[in-house]
Scaffold this motif. Structure first.
Motif, PDB file in Angstrom:
ATOM      1  N   ALA A   7       0.805  -1.221   0.000  1.00 39.24           N
ATOM      2  CA  ALA A   7       0.000   0.000   0.000  1.00 39.24           C
ATOM      3  C   ALA A   7       0.838   1.270   0.000  1.00 39.24           C
ATOM      4  CB  ALA A   7      -0.942  -0.014   1.206  1.00 39.24           C
ATOM      5  N   LEU A   8       1.887   1.323   0.829  1.00 39.68           N
ATOM      6  CA  LEU A   8       2.668   2.555   0.946  1.00 39.68           C
ATOM      7  C   LEU A   8       3.509   2.848  -0.295  1.00 39.68           C
ATOM      8  CD1 LEU A   8       3.909   2.955   4.622  1.00 39.68           C
ATOM      9  CD2 LEU A   8       2.621   4.595   3.251  1.00 39.68           C
ATOM     10  N   ASP A   9       3.660   1.878  -1.194  1.00 42.14           N
ATOM     11  CA  ASP A   9       4.345   2.144  -2.457  1.00 42.14           C
ATOM     12  C   ASP A   9       3.602   3.192  -3.284  1.00 42.14           C
ATOM     13  OD1 ASP A   9       6.361   0.330  -1.939  1.00 42.14           O
ATOM     14  OD2 ASP A   9       5.361  -1.324  -2.963  1.00 42.14           O
ATOM     15  N   TRP A  10       2.309   3.364  -2.988  1.00 37.84           N
ATOM     16  CA  TRP A  10       1.480   4.311  -3.737  1.00 37.84           C
ATOM     17  C   TRP A  10       1.553   5.738  -3.196  1.00 37.84           C
ATOM     18  CZ3 TRP A  10      -0.806   2.964  -8.214  1.00 37.84           C
ATOM     19  CH2 TRP A  10      -1.006   1.591  -8.465  1.00 37.84           C
ATOM     20  N   LEU A  11       2.265   5.945  -2.080  1.00 33.86           N
ATOM     21  CA  LEU A  11       2.265   7.285  -1.472  1.00 33.86           C
ATOM     22  C   LEU A  11       2.790   8.382  -2.406  1.00 33.86           C
ATOM     23  CD1 LEU A  11       1.551   8.884   1.060  1.00 33.86           C
ATOM     24  CD2 LEU A  11       3.871   8.503   1.882  1.00 33.86           C
ATOM     25  N   PRO A  12       3.846   8.147  -3.216  1.00 32.74           N
ATOM     26  CA  PRO A  12       4.256   9.207  -4.153  1.00 32.74           C
ATOM     27  C   PRO A  12       3.134   9.649  -5.090  1.00 32.74           C
ATOM     28  CG  PRO A  12       5.989   7.585  -3.964  1.00 32.74           C
ATOM     29  CD  PRO A  12       4.810   7.026  -3.225  1.00 32.74           C
TER      30      PRO A  12
END
Length: 271
Positions: free
Chosen positions: A65-70
């Motif tokens: 999930a946090l890979d999508w933060l950018p």
């Protein structure tokens, strides 16, 4: 005494790096009166902290999930354009996009109905906070400081109760917002675009915390309520008292959230 091997990287990743990057962006555009330097400084500060904290785990295409933060940061920069239209529809659209990016990785485990409900609930909360803070006549540095208090409090509560990584990112967001709050009035005002970007990112991080780290719904609602209550308090007051009232009212639910996090840690046998 805290272990330096834990404390020093934490201070570097969540305090020094976001503060330095945000301050550098604001310094570069110190003579500008455009709407974008302050939101850009917040986004850049958080991105720098994200890279320093998460770089070894990041992957593209995204695997977690946090890979999508950018991508969320890029979408949040749309708050600059939305601020020009000053309408509810662009805010809601951006909030829906950000909420969808945050919640969709959990589609398989949560199911379609629950995920869609989460997306709409997060989007409505973000839009309500964004609109409420933007509607207050006393904003700028006061709004930035109030958002910094809530983001910083959320970061501390997350570190205690749920997720060190999300806590660090919320803390970095709070630091970047605090740097903006230190700017002199009349220069690089933290206006509706900054409010929009900060609420979009904070909303996404709290959504991550609730969906993936088990951060309590009551805590999320208290943090959102802190921002709504602060905007209401600033509307009721006038002059310098408005900013003081907003900051004081926002701090109370944040303190309650930190207290709940400490209690949860003690109940689970933590120290």
């Amino acid at each position: 005494m805290p272990d330096p091997s834990f404390l020093l990287p934490l201070l570097l990743q969540s305090l020094l790096i976001p503060a330095a990057i945000s301050a550098m962006i604001l310094l570069l555009f110190s003579a500008s009166h455009r709407v974008w330097p302050a939101p850009l400084a917040v986004a850049a500060g958080l991105l720098a902290s994200y890279v320093a904290t998460f770089h070894a785990q990041w992957s593209f295409p995204p695997h977690q999930a946090l890979d999508w933060l950018p991508l969320i940061l890029v979408l949040a920069l749309g708050a600059i354009a939305a601020a020009r239209s000053d309408g509810l529809a662009p805010r809601l659209l951006l909030a829906l996009l950000v909420a969808a990016v945050a919640a969709m990785p959990a589609l398989g485990s949560n199911g379609t109905a629950r995920t869609v409900l989460l997306v709409f609930a997060v989007a409505v909360l973000i839009t309500a906070v964004w609109s409420s803070l933007t509607a207050v006549k006393v904003r700028g540095q006061a709004a930035s400081l109030i958002l910094a208090i809530v983001a910083g409090g959320a970061g501390l509560a997350l570190m205690i109760d749920a997720s060190q990584l999300l806590g660090q990112l919320c803390g970095a967001l709070g630091v970047a917002l605090f740097v903006c709050a230190l700017q002199k009035r009349g220069r690089l005002q933290f206006g509706p675009a900054g409010i929009g970007l900060a609420t979009l990112i904070l909303g996404a991080l709290l959504a991550y915390a609730h969906i993936y780290a088990g951060f309590g719904l009551l805590m999320v609602l208290l943090l959102a309520g802190a921002l709504l209550a602060a905007s209401l308090a600033m509307r009721q007051a006038s002059g310098p008292r408005a900013s003081i009232a907003g900051i004081a009212v926002a701090a109370l639910p944040v303190i309650a959230v930190i207290g709940l996090a400490v209690k949860a840690m003690q109940d689970s046998g933590g120290y």
